[in-house]
Design an enzyme around this catalytic site. Structure first.
Site, PDB file in Angstrom:
ATOM      1  N   LYS A   9       0.810  -1.219   0.000  1.00  0.00           N
ATOM      2  CA  LYS A   9       0.000   0.000   0.000  1.00  0.00           C
ATOM      3  C   LYS A   9       0.849   1.277   0.000  1.00  0.00           C
ATOM      4  O   LYS A   9       2.063   1.232   0.222  1.00  0.00           O
ATOM      5  CB  LYS A   9      -0.940  -0.046   1.214  1.00  0.00           C
ATOM      6  CG  LYS A   9      -1.976  -1.178   1.137  1.00  0.00           C
ATOM      7  CD  LYS A   9      -2.964  -1.103   2.306  1.00  0.00           C
ATOM      8  CE  LYS A   9      -4.010  -2.198   2.222  1.00  0.00           C
ATOM      9  NZ  LYS A   9      -5.015  -2.085   3.316  1.00  0.00           N
ATOM     10  N   TYR A  49     -12.464  -1.934  -3.577  1.00  0.00           N
ATOM     11  CA  TYR A  49     -13.019  -1.944  -2.218  1.00  0.00           C
ATOM     12  C   TYR A  49     -14.543  -1.803  -2.214  1.00  0.00           C
ATOM     13  O   TYR A  49     -15.122  -1.411  -1.206  1.00  0.00           O
ATOM     14  CB  TYR A  49     -12.362  -0.851  -1.379  1.00  0.00           C
ATOM     15  CG  TYR A  49     -10.987  -1.235  -0.878  1.00  0.00           C
ATOM     16  CD1 TYR A  49     -10.797  -2.320  -0.021  1.00  0.00           C
ATOM     17  CD2 TYR A  49      -9.858  -0.507  -1.262  1.00  0.00           C
ATOM     18  CE1 TYR A  49      -9.537  -2.675   0.440  1.00  0.00           C
ATOM     19  CE2 TYR A  49      -8.589  -0.853  -0.796  1.00  0.00           C
ATOM     20  CZ  TYR A  49      -8.440  -1.936   0.058  1.00  0.00           C
ATOM     21  OH  TYR A  49      -7.190  -2.293   0.526  1.00  0.00           O
ATOM     22  N   PHE A  57     -15.462   4.342   6.759  1.00  0.00           N
ATOM     23  CA  PHE A  57     -14.087   4.681   6.368  1.00  0.00           C
ATOM     24  C   PHE A  57     -13.849   4.577   4.859  1.00  0.00           C
ATOM     25  O   PHE A  57     -12.724   4.745   4.394  1.00  0.00           O
ATOM     26  CB  PHE A  57     -13.090   3.789   7.126  1.00  0.00           C
ATOM     27  CG  PHE A  57     -13.303   2.309   6.934  1.00  0.00           C
ATOM     28  CD1 PHE A  57     -12.842   1.663   5.794  1.00  0.00           C
ATOM     29  CD2 PHE A  57     -13.962   1.553   7.897  1.00  0.00           C
ATOM     30  CE1 PHE A  57     -13.029   0.303   5.609  1.00  0.00           C
ATOM     31  CE2 PHE A  57     -14.152   0.181   7.724  1.00  0.00           C
ATOM     32  CZ  PHE A  57     -13.685  -0.442   6.577  1.00  0.00           C
ATOM     33  N   ARG A  85      -2.310 -14.151   4.683  1.00  0.00           N
ATOM     34  CA  ARG A  85      -3.048 -13.458   5.744  1.00  0.00           C
ATOM     35  C   ARG A  85      -2.268 -13.561   7.064  1.00  0.00           C
ATOM     36  O   ARG A  85      -2.205 -12.608   7.840  1.00  0.00           O
ATOM     37  CB  ARG A  85      -4.446 -14.054   5.925  1.00  0.00           C
ATOM     38  CG  ARG A  85      -5.336 -14.026   4.702  1.00  0.00           C
ATOM     39  CD  ARG A  85      -5.989 -12.715   4.425  1.00  0.00           C
ATOM     40  NE  ARG A  85      -6.941 -12.307   5.437  1.00  0.00           N
ATOM     41  CZ  ARG A  85      -7.650 -11.178   5.338  1.00  0.00           C
ATOM     42  NH1 ARG A  85      -7.501 -10.378   4.285  1.00  0.00           N
ATOM     43  NH2 ARG A  85      -8.484 -10.834   6.286  1.00  0.00           N
ATOM     44  N   THR A  91      -5.455  -6.877  10.831  1.00  0.00           N
ATOM     45  CA  THR A  91      -5.732  -5.606  10.134  1.00  0.00           C
ATOM     46  C   THR A  91      -5.199  -4.416  10.931  1.00  0.00           C
ATOM     47  O   THR A  91      -4.575  -3.515  10.371  1.00  0.00           O
ATOM     48  CB  THR A  91      -7.255  -5.442   9.933  1.00  0.00           C
ATOM     49  OG1 THR A  91      -7.759  -6.622   9.292  1.00  0.00           O
ATOM     50  CG2 THR A  91      -7.566  -4.227   9.086  1.00  0.00           C
ATOM     51  N   ARG A 102       2.409  -6.303   9.197  1.00  0.00           N
ATOM     52  CA  ARG A 102       1.722  -5.167   9.810  1.00  0.00           C
ATOM     53  C   ARG A 102       2.308  -4.793  11.167  1.00  0.00           C
ATOM     54  O   ARG A 102       2.356  -3.616  11.522  1.00  0.00           O
ATOM     55  CB  ARG A 102       0.233  -5.459   9.881  1.00  0.00           C
ATOM     56  CG  ARG A 102      -0.417  -5.311   8.490  1.00  0.00           C
ATOM     57  CD  ARG A 102      -1.763  -5.926   8.417  1.00  0.00           C
ATOM     58  NE  ARG A 102      -2.495  -5.585   7.201  1.00  0.00           N
ATOM     59  CZ  ARG A 102      -3.632  -6.187   6.840  1.00  0.00           C
ATOM     60  NH1 ARG A 102      -4.149  -7.140   7.588  1.00  0.00           N
ATOM     61  NH2 ARG A 102      -4.246  -5.822   5.734  1.00  0.00           N
ATOM     62  N   ASN A 112      -2.067   0.324   6.678  1.00  0.00           N
ATOM     63  CA  ASN A 112      -1.573  -0.938   7.230  1.00  0.00           C
ATOM     64  C   ASN A 112      -0.727  -1.756   6.249  1.00  0.00           C
ATOM     65  O   ASN A 112      -0.642  -2.980   6.347  1.00  0.00           O
ATOM     66  CB  ASN A 112      -2.716  -1.747   7.838  1.00  0.00           C
ATOM     67  CG  ASN A 112      -3.756  -2.148   6.811  1.00  0.00           C
ATOM     68  OD1 ASN A 112      -3.632  -1.813   5.648  1.00  0.00           O
ATOM     69  ND2 ASN A 112      -4.765  -2.875   7.252  1.00  0.00           N
ATOM     70  N   HIS A 115      -2.262  -5.548   1.591  1.00  0.00           N
ATOM     71  CA  HIS A 115      -3.556  -6.203   1.409  1.00  0.00           C
ATOM     72  C   HIS A 115      -3.312  -7.623   0.943  1.00  0.00           C
ATOM     73  O   HIS A 115      -2.417  -7.865   0.143  1.00  0.00           O
ATOM     74  CB  HIS A 115      -4.394  -5.485   0.336  1.00  0.00           C
ATOM     75  CG  HIS A 115      -5.509  -6.355  -0.194  1.00  0.00           C
ATOM     76  ND1 HIS A 115      -6.713  -6.462   0.446  1.00  0.00           N
ATOM     77  CD2 HIS A 115      -5.570  -7.211  -1.250  1.00  0.00           C
ATOM     78  CE1 HIS A 115      -7.476  -7.339  -0.211  1.00  0.00           C
ATOM     79  NE2 HIS A 115      -6.799  -7.803  -1.242  1.00  0.00           N
ATOM     80  N   GLU A 126      -9.764 -10.392  -7.746  1.00  0.00           N
ATOM     81  CA  GLU A 126      -8.787  -9.321  -7.545  1.00  0.00           C
ATOM     82  C   GLU A 126      -7.616  -9.460  -8.514  1.00  0.00           C
ATOM     83  O   GLU A 126      -7.152  -8.460  -9.078  1.00  0.00           O
ATOM     84  CB  GLU A 126      -8.315  -9.339  -6.090  1.00  0.00           C
ATOM     85  CG  GLU A 126      -9.415  -8.916  -5.120  1.00  0.00           C
ATOM     86  CD  GLU A 126      -9.063  -9.096  -3.646  1.00  0.00           C
ATOM     87  OE1 GLU A 126      -9.913  -8.779  -2.801  1.00  0.00           O
ATOM     88  OE2 GLU A 126      -7.937  -9.545  -3.338  1.00  0.00           O
TER      89      GLU A 126
HETATM   90  P1  GTP Z   1      -7.276  -6.090   3.433  1.00  0.00           P
HETATM   91  O1  GTP Z   1      -6.318  -7.204   3.249  1.00  0.00           O
HETATM   92  O2  GTP Z   1      -6.698  -4.756   3.039  1.00  0.00           O
HETATM   93  O3  GTP Z   1      -8.650  -6.345   2.833  1.00  0.00           O
HETATM   94  O4  GTP Z   1      -7.441  -5.972   4.999  1.00  0.00           O
HETATM   95  P2  GTP Z   1      -8.355  -6.828   5.944  1.00  0.00           P
HETATM   96  O5  GTP Z   1      -9.104  -7.890   5.207  1.00  0.00           O
HETATM   97  O6  GTP Z   1      -7.460  -7.220   7.066  1.00  0.00           O
HETATM   98  O7  GTP Z   1      -9.380  -5.726   6.441  1.00  0.00           O
HETATM   99  P3  GTP Z   1     -10.840  -5.350   5.895  1.00  0.00           P
HETATM  100  O8  GTP Z   1     -11.143  -6.090   4.639  1.00  0.00           O
HETATM  101  O9  GTP Z   1     -11.765  -5.430   7.040  1.00  0.00           O
HETATM  102  O10 GTP Z   1     -10.629  -3.816   5.550  1.00  0.00           O
HETATM  103  C1  GTP Z   1     -10.038  -3.452   4.316  1.00  0.00           C
HETATM  104  C2  GTP Z   1      -9.093  -2.303   4.534  1.00  0.00           C
HETATM  105  O11 GTP Z   1      -9.839  -1.167   4.936  1.00  0.00           O
HETATM  106  C3  GTP Z   1      -8.077  -2.494   5.676  1.00  0.00           C
HETATM  107  O12 GTP Z   1      -6.908  -3.163   5.293  1.00  0.00           O
HETATM  108  C4  GTP Z   1      -7.762  -1.066   6.040  1.00  0.00           C
HETATM  109  O13 GTP Z   1      -6.784  -0.515   5.165  1.00  0.00           O
HETATM  110  C5  GTP Z   1      -9.088  -0.360   5.802  1.00  0.00           C
HETATM  111  N1  GTP Z   1      -9.799  -0.216   7.072  1.00  0.00           N
HETATM  112  C6  GTP Z   1     -10.455  -1.167   7.790  1.00  0.00           C
HETATM  113  N2  GTP Z   1     -10.984  -0.640   8.908  1.00  0.00           N
HETATM  114  C7  GTP Z   1     -10.667   0.674   8.891  1.00  0.00           C
HETATM  115  C8  GTP Z   1     -10.932   1.770   9.758  1.00  0.00           C
HETATM  116  O14 GTP Z   1     -11.568   1.639  10.798  1.00  0.00           O
HETATM  117  N3  GTP Z   1     -10.419   3.000   9.383  1.00  0.00           N
HETATM  118  C9  GTP Z   1      -9.732   3.178   8.226  1.00  0.00           C
HETATM  119  N4  GTP Z   1      -9.279   4.396   7.901  1.00  0.00           N
HETATM  120  N5  GTP Z   1      -9.465   2.171   7.378  1.00  0.00           N
HETATM  121  C10 GTP Z   1      -9.917   0.944   7.709  1.00  0.00           C
HETATM  122 MG    MG Z   2     -10.282  -7.601   3.437  1.00  0.00          MG
END
Ligand code: GTP
Ligand code: MG
Length: 138
Positions: A9, A49, A57, A85, A91, A102, A112, A115, A126
């Protein structure tokens, strides 16, 4: 062998961390079978997304993902989806285990660093959003 989709990212590219993250990926036994640096358009980020479009967010997430270049990748290995993962960690970096990408590098739950796809179906979608078949060299 399974394939997963990865993004290094904007917070990672900005701090010149793509090599350090790739070293963790390769040490974990995942092979980088496709990789390119792109600057995501707003449309690409919104599509990518889309599942989060009603979350509070979402706007911030699209803003962040288009704020600097990213590196998109296809990773291949045994149980690549679950393994990556695990290598990324939780996350929210505050909850991520030591040694994970992370824990080592993420700045916040939003910024973070990485992805990784969460299931076989999303991985296929994807990968197809960002790579043509002939760009993946296993
Ligand atoms: P990905 O691998 O990026 O999909 O991460 P994840 O599966 O661990 O998390 P999730 O799919 O729930 O959320 C996708 C992405 O949204 C996260 O990786 C973060 O970058 C962002 N995100 C999630 N929660 C928050 C939040 O509370 N605030 C903000 N600013 N970003 C968030
Ligand atoms: Mg995710």
């Amino acid at each position: 062998l399974e394939r997963t989709f990865s993004i290094l990212k904007p917070d990672a590219t900005r701090r010149n961390l793509t090599g350090a993250i790739n070293a963790i990926i390769e040490k974990a036994g995942l092979r980088i079978v496709a990789q390119k640096r792109i600057h995501m358009t707003r449309g690409q980020a919104e599509t990518f997304y889309g599942v989060h479009k009603d979350r509070p967010f979402f706007g911030e997430l699209v803003e962040f993902m288009t704020s600097a270049p990213v590196v998109v990748q296809v990773l291949e290995g045994e149980n690549a989806i679950a393994k990556y993962r695990e290598v990324m960690g939780a996350t929210n970096p505050a909850n991520a285990a030591p040694g994970t990408i992370r824990k080592e590098f993420a700045l916040s739950v939003g910024e973070n660093s990485a992805h990784g796809s969460d299931a076989a179906e999303t991985a296929a979608q994807e990968i197809a959003q960002f790579f043509a078949g002939n760009e993946i060299v296993g």
